[in-house]
Design an enzyme around this catalytic site. Structure first.
Site, PDB file in Angstrom:
ATOM      1  N   LYS A   1       2.214  -3.307   5.832  1.00  0.00           N
ATOM      2  CA  LYS A   1       2.463  -3.011   4.426  1.00  0.00           C
ATOM      3  C   LYS A   1       3.932  -2.689   4.182  1.00  0.00           C
ATOM      4  CE  LYS A   1      -1.690  -3.769   3.162  1.00  0.00           C
ATOM      5  NZ  LYS A   1      -2.005  -4.929   2.343  1.00  0.00           N
TER       6      LYS A   1
ATOM      7  N   TYR B   1      -1.417  -1.359  10.378  1.00  0.00           N
ATOM      8  CA  TYR B   1      -1.626  -1.487   8.935  1.00  0.00           C
ATOM      9  C   TYR B   1      -0.390  -1.002   8.185  1.00  0.00           C
ATOM     10  CZ  TYR B   1      -3.637  -0.851   4.293  1.00  0.00           C
ATOM     11  OH  TYR B   1      -3.867  -0.905   2.947  1.00  0.00           O
TER      12      TYR B   1
ATOM     13  N   THR C   1     -13.243   1.623  -4.211  1.00  0.00           N
ATOM     14  CA  THR C   1     -13.781   0.266  -4.221  1.00  0.00           C
ATOM     15  C   THR C   1     -14.755   0.113  -3.056  1.00  0.00           C
ATOM     16  OG1 THR C   1     -12.031  -0.516  -2.761  1.00  0.00           O
ATOM     17  CG2 THR C   1     -11.608  -0.652  -5.156  1.00  0.00           C
TER      18      THR C   1
ATOM     19  N   SER D   1       0.850  -1.184   0.000  1.00  0.00           N
ATOM     20  CA  SER D   1       0.000   0.000   0.000  1.00  0.00           C
ATOM     21  C   SER D   1       0.881   1.227   0.000  1.00  0.00           C
ATOM     22  CB  SER D   1      -0.886   0.004   1.245  1.00  0.00           C
ATOM     23  OG  SER D   1      -1.558   1.230   1.378  1.00  0.00           O
TER      24      SER D   1
END
Length: 141
Positions: A31, A27, A62, A14
């Site tokens: 990543k 997170y 999305t 990411s």
């Protein structure tokens, strides 16, 4: 892949692994770890003819992104993403992401290994906090 002396591993990380804005620490760390693993494995598996790469996309509107930000109006979501974009007049679509993935796993990228390719229209090259600060100042004026 090792016995065949060929192959390709493609990770998805990411853009959050490259910048320090938004998202949770866990997170971003995970990543960043994927991006680091890409480089280590590229060196380790390269002697066996195996390529290892990673893709770090910018935001794509999305269903997952919609749920995360709590915004379900596609036009507003795309506008929100476009505001911070460096490359204007275009948005990253899922098909764009797929095309990069297809390139990296194809024979056309036979000598590309160990890269974490940002698909971000130049976003990671800029300082997003600078733009946010300017917009806050202009709102206060």
């Amino acid at each position: 892949m090792v016995p065949a002396k060929k192959g390709c591993i493609l990770f998805i990380a990411s853009l959050a692994s490259k910048i320090s804005i938004g998202n949770s620490h866990a997170y971003k760390t995970s990543k960043h770890d994927v991006a680091g693993l890409t480089k280590s494995l590229a060196v380790e598996l390269g002697e066996h003819g195996i390529r290892v790469n990673c893709i770090s996309p910018h935001r794509i509107f999305t269903p997952m992104f919609q749920k995360t930000v709590g915004l379900f109006d596609k036009k507003k979501g795309e506008e929100m993403i476009a505001v911070s974009a460096v490359l204007k007049e275009t948005l990253l679509e899922p098909e764009d992401f797929a095309n990069v993935a297809l390139y990296l796993v194809s024979d056309e990228a036979k000598y590309v290994s160990g890269v974490n390719l940002p698909i971000d229209g130049g976003y990671s090259l800029s300082n997003p906090s600078w733009k946010m600060g300017l917009s806050i100042l202009s709102e206060q004026s």
